[in-house]
Write a protein that holds these residues in place. Structure first.
Motif, mmCIF file in Angstrom:
data_model
loop_
_atom_site.group_PDB
_atom_site.id
_atom_site.type_symbol
_atom_site.label_atom_id
_atom_site.label_comp_id
_atom_site.label_asym_id
_atom_site.label_seq_id
_atom_site.Cartn_x
_atom_site.Cartn_y
_atom_site.Cartn_z
ATOM 1 N N LYS A 1 23.786 91.083 27.722
ATOM 2 C CA LYS A 1 24.488 91.745 28.112
ATOM 3 C C LYS A 1 23.857 93.394 28.486
ATOM 4 N N ASN A 2 24.742 94.437 29.248
ATOM 5 C CA ASN A 2 24.135 95.598 29.339
ATOM 6 C C ASN A 2 22.751 96.254 29.150
ATOM 7 N N ALA A 3 21.880 94.402 29.040
ATOM 8 C CA ALA A 3 20.579 94.800 30.098
ATOM 9 C C ALA A 3 19.691 95.787 30.523
ATOM 10 N N GLU A 4 18.990 96.200 30.920
ATOM 11 C CA GLU A 4 18.349 97.253 31.547
ATOM 12 C C GLU A 4 18.443 97.332 32.849
ATOM 13 N N MET A 5 18.197 96.885 33.908
ATOM 14 C CA MET A 5 17.436 96.442 35.492
ATOM 15 C C MET A 5 15.957 96.944 35.733
ATOM 16 N N GLN A 6 15.430 95.869 34.795
ATOM 17 C CA GLN A 6 13.542 96.797 35.061
ATOM 18 C C GLN A 6 13.035 95.250 34.474
ATOM 19 N N MET A 7 11.628 95.276 34.916
ATOM 20 C CA MET A 7 10.776 93.730 34.491
ATOM 21 C C MET A 7 10.841 93.826 32.810
ATOM 22 N N TYR A 8 11.038 92.685 32.195
ATOM 23 C CA TYR A 8 10.652 92.314 31.108
ATOM 24 C C TYR A 8 9.591 91.634 30.945
ATOM 25 N N PRO A 9 8.614 91.258 29.999
ATOM 26 C CA PRO A 9 7.377 90.289 29.596
ATOM 27 C C PRO A 9 8.149 89.477 29.166
ATOM 28 N N VAL A 10 7.763 87.459 29.277
ATOM 29 C CA VAL A 10 7.188 87.294 28.803
ATOM 30 C C VAL A 10 6.545 86.474 28.591
ATOM 31 N N GLN A 11 5.850 85.069 27.698
ATOM 32 C CA GLN A 11 4.855 84.932 27.882
ATOM 33 C C GLN A 11 4.344 83.220 28.269
ATOM 34 N N LEU A 12 4.079 82.502 28.807
ATOM 35 C CA LEU A 12 3.588 81.359 28.623
ATOM 36 C C LEU A 12 2.655 80.595 28.536
ATOM 37 N N ILE A 13 2.771 79.749 27.053
ATOM 38 C CA ILE A 13 1.489 79.665 26.467
ATOM 39 C C ILE A 13 1.293 77.837 26.982
ATOM 40 N N LEU A 14 -0.127 77.650 27.441
ATOM 41 C CA LEU A 14 -0.073 76.359 28.038
ATOM 42 C C LEU A 14 -0.818 75.334 26.892
ATOM 43 N N THR A 15 -0.505 74.526 25.949
ATOM 44 C CA THR A 15 -1.500 73.836 25.460
ATOM 45 C C THR A 15 -1.366 72.489 25.702
ATOM 46 N N ALA A 16 -2.847 72.397 25.331
ATOM 47 C CA ALA A 16 -3.920 70.662 25.416
ATOM 48 C C ALA A 16 -3.528 70.337 24.386
ATOM 49 N N ASP A 17 -4.807 68.792 24.609
ATOM 50 C CA ASP A 17 -5.040 68.427 23.730
ATOM 51 C C ASP A 17 -6.820 68.817 23.122
ATOM 52 N N ASN A 18 -7.041 69.297 24.368
ATOM 53 C CA ASN A 18 -8.860 70.276 24.527
ATOM 54 C C ASN A 18 -8.368 72.090 24.249
ATOM 55 N N ALA A 19 -7.289 72.559 24.571
ATOM 56 C CA ALA A 19 -7.090 73.580 24.514
ATOM 57 C C ALA A 19 -5.842 74.312 24.449
ATOM 58 N N ARG A 20 -5.927 75.916 24.614
ATOM 59 C CA ARG A 20 -4.803 76.325 24.215
ATOM 60 C C ARG A 20 -4.959 77.852 25.447
ATOM 61 N N VAL A 21 -4.023 77.476 26.339
ATOM 62 C CA VAL A 21 -4.191 79.252 26.636
ATOM 63 C C VAL A 21 -2.796 79.571 27.262
ATOM 64 N N SER A 22 -2.589 81.264 27.499
ATOM 65 C CA SER A 22 -1.597 81.882 27.290
ATOM 66 C C SER A 22 -1.864 82.807 27.985
ATOM 67 N N LYS A 23 -0.667 83.363 28.987
ATOM 68 C CA LYS A 23 -0.495 84.710 29.941
ATOM 69 C C LYS A 23 0.477 85.022 29.462
ATOM 70 N N TYR A 24 1.163 86.650 30.328
ATOM 71 C CA TYR A 24 1.766 87.408 30.670
ATOM 72 C C TYR A 24 2.736 87.080 31.926
ATOM 73 N N ILE A 25 4.191 87.113 31.713
ATOM 74 C CA ILE A 25 3.868 87.141 33.155
ATOM 75 C C ILE A 25 5.342 87.949 33.131
ATOM 76 N N GLY A 26 5.280 89.309 34.044
ATOM 77 C CA GLY A 26 6.891 89.763 34.289
ATOM 78 C C GLY A 26 7.993 89.396 35.043
ATOM 79 N N LEU A 27 9.063 89.257 34.585
ATOM 80 C CA LEU A 27 10.444 89.081 35.386
ATOM 81 C C LEU A 27 11.835 90.065 35.820
ATOM 82 N N LYS A 28 12.235 89.882 36.352
ATOM 83 C CA LYS A 28 13.254 92.106 37.136
ATOM 84 C C LYS A 28 14.144 90.980 36.388
#
Length: 653
Positions: free
Chosen positions: A232-259
């Motif tokens: 509650k009372n969060a500002e109306m703007q973009m904030y980052p969240v991290q997506l982490i893809l894990t697999a048996d043979n790899a681990r990859v992460s990316k950031y996306i912005g959510l408004k």
């Protein structure tokens, strides 16, 4: 200056009267392979190459000047964008560049995530200075060229890209995040799981913060759904969240912005309320009893039925929208909701709500909410901030009251009704509610329309059963404003009740009759009206009852006379008694039999008047087996037997 002077002299001495020039070609390449979607700082390698004309002499006279002529002076480069390559367009200074000797510079580059593997070019503006050899001097010339740098785009071994991102996140609420990813790497991702790592103002649902996607082959897509609560009372703007893809043979992460969007998808532009307070009014009804008609009353609450009109502006596209109105207090209840259908951004909507009110006059907090289907087909609700809803008195004004209602006399009640508002009120139905001592004989009135500032007179009729310095009456109003119908308000007003006539009320009827016998019936009554003199009470009965006794008109002594009893003067508020002798036939059964009283009197001005007929009940009982006479005879008989027995015993002795 000394060196330049010597060179110029040397050139004048050695060279003929000719001019020679050398130009340059530039080549640029990024040796590193960059995957689609990457943004990084990398190395750009650039090299110059001498271009000469076919007539340029290469003899021993010019060989000593060749290094200077083959150097591009003051080289500056500025890379430009060319889809799918995006570079930071700033100027880089390389200085002097001898032909064939490469130089490198660090540039910021980004490859669009949708780029296919392959080699791509991007323009580079090159600014440099070249030297021309003329007859008597060296001439410096500024030059510009556009060359194309090359970069090779090639996927990573293990990577993913986001192909679809849908979400509905509002301040203070829980929302849904739907992500579709594609395996953009060169190899298969086995047993892949996508994790959501959120930081404030986002809070991930522990049960919906990871999604198992299974095995994803290169080029294949998979979908994950998460739920996020926004602080509650969060500002109306973009904030980052991290997506982490894990697999048996790899681990990859990316950031996306959510408004984060505003908690409401609309703004309230205007609110107007027509809600009146609740009133407690008497409800009067009449019943019959053995002693005649009786008036009873009870207090009931009449709720106001009002309307709230609002204008709102839609800020987002809303599907299958329905508007609601709620209140913090339970004393105000909304009767209806309003279906709006699909709404577009910027659209204006007019709302109308009916409200039942049990609240006293004041301002109350109300909230307009819109229930709609979000892009995922789920029910979502968005609401406004608190808006002031006023509860007040009736929008109609009772401007004047004129009454000649009096005790025992049916009189007129004239009201002047005014519309003090800036809107028209129409289809006005008016009803009066009276206290128990006032009986309305005409209680309904109608006004078709009252425009702003207009007034109209209405008339009612009523009769009073008692005197009152100030009798409180209620006017119940039902009307229409615009397309809001059947709005209900109640307001009160007072009128004085004077005693212009005598008013008689029966207090009691005493005495009983038995079949085939006569008895005296005593009627007690009160004058609750004006002074009355020469009061005569007349009693009328029907079979099996009859008037008993006879005689001449002699009421002055207060005797029963053939259904007529003279009482004399009865001042206001005094109690009087009339006695009558009645007889019941021998066939009369037990029960109550009706009789009618009529009181004739003279008022203070000497006018002869009659009261309205008053019905009373006369009781007839079964004759008891043992009465006083029977008991006396039996007692004497018993005494006689006892004396006889005693006398007989004495004689035997």
């Amino acid at each position: 200056m000394g060196i330049k002077f010597e060179i110029c002299l040397l050139l004048i001495f050695l060279t003929p009267a000719l001019a020679y020039s050398i130009d340059f070609n530039f080549y640029a390449v990024i040796p590193e392979k960059i995957p689609p979607g990457d943004e990084k700082i990398t190395t750009l390698v650039i090299q110059s190459e001498v271009v000469t004309g076919s007539s340029f002499p290469l003899d021993e006279n010019l060989s000593s000047l060749l290094p200077a002529l083959a150097t591009a002076k003051n080289v500056r480069i500025e890379p430009k964008n060319n889809y799918p390559i995006e570079v930071e367009s700033i100027e880089h200074i390389l200085g002097d560049m001898p032909s064939g000797i490469p130089k490198s510079v660090q540039i910021k580059i980004k490859v669009d995530e949708s780029a296919l593997p392959g080699e791509y070019e991007f323009p580079i503006e090159v600014h440099y200075t070249k030297i021309e050899l003329q007859t008597n001097s060296l001439v410096y010339s500024s030059c510009e060229k556009t060359v194309y740098g090359k970069v090779k785009v090639e996927g990573k071994d293990y990577d993913f890209q986001i192909t679809s991102l849908r979400y509905d996140l509002k301040e203070g609420k829980e929302g849904r995040l739907e992500i579709e990813i594609e395996n953009s790497g060169l190899y298969q991702l086995k047993n892949a799981t996508l994790l959501l790592n959120a930081t404030p103002p986002f809070f991930a649902d522990a049960k919906a913060s990871s999604a198992f996607l299974g095995t994803i082959n290169p080029g294949e897509r998979a979908k994950a759904i998460f739920r996020l609560r926004v602080a509650k009372n969060a500002e109306m703007q973009m904030y980052p969240v991290q997506l982490i893809l894990t697999a048996d043979n790899a681990r990859v992460s990316k950031y996306i912005g959510l408004k984060i969007e505003n908690h409401t998808s609309f703004i309230v532009e205007e609110v107007k309320s027509l809600i009146s307070e609740q009133k407690i009014i008497p409800q009067t009804y009449r019943t019959s009893s053995p002693y005649g008609n009786q008036t009873q009353s009870q207090m009931i609450a009449v709720q106001g039925r009002g309307a709230v009109f609002a204008k709102i502006k839609i800020l987002d596209h809303l599907k299958e929208a329905r508007a609601l109105l709620s209140f913090e207090t339970p004393l105000l209840k909304t009767e209806n909701s309003q279906f709006l259908g699909d709404l577009n951004t910027g659209e204006g909507v007019e709302l109308k709500f009916y409200v039942y009110s049990s609240a006293p006059p004041s301002n109350y907090c109300g909230k307009i909410s819109i229930l709609y289907k979000n892009e995922f087909g789920e029910d979502e609700i968005t609401e406004s901030d608190c808006i002031d809803i006023a509860v007040m008195s009736s929008p109609l004004e009772i401007k004047e009251v004129h009454s000649n209602v009096a005790l025992g006399v049916s009189g007129d009640l004239d009201l002047t009704i005014r519309n003090p508002n800036n809107f028209t009120i129409s289809e006005i139905e008016l009803f009066i509610s009276t206290p128990p001592n006032i009986i309305p004989t005409s209680s309904v009135a109608y006004i078709d329309e009252l425009k702003p500032g207009e007034e109209r007179s209405v008339k009612f009729r009523a009769i009073s059963e008692s005197v009152s310095a100030e009798a409180k009456l209620y006017l119940i109003e039902r009307f229409r404003v615009g397309d809001a119908r059947d709005l209900i308000t109640v307001q009160s007003f007072s009128i004085p009740i004077s005693a212009k006539t005598a008013k008689f009320e029966i207090l009691s009827v005493s005495g009983e009759l038995y079949p085939d016998s006569s008895n005296e019936i005593r009627v007690t009554f009160r004058n609750s009206g004006n002074y009355a003199k020469n009061v005569v009470v007349e009693l009328s009965v029907s079979p099996p009852l009859s008037i008993s006794g006879a005689g001449s008109w002699s009421g002055l002594i207060g005797q029963s006379q053939s259904g007529v009893y003279f009482v004399g003067s009865v001042p206001a508020g005094e109690v009087a008694v009339a006695n009558f002798k009645l007889k019941a036939d021998k066939d009369a059964g037990s029960g109550y039999y009706p009789a009618t009283l009529k009181i004739r009197y003279e008022d203070e001005e000497g006018y002869l008047k009659d009261s309205s007929p008053i019905t009373i009940s006369i009781a007839v009982r079964e004759r008891p087996i043992l009465n006083a006479l029977t008991i006396t005879v039996i007692a004497l008989f018993a005494i006689g037997i006892i004396l006889t027995l005693k006398f007989a015993k004495r004689r035997k002795k």
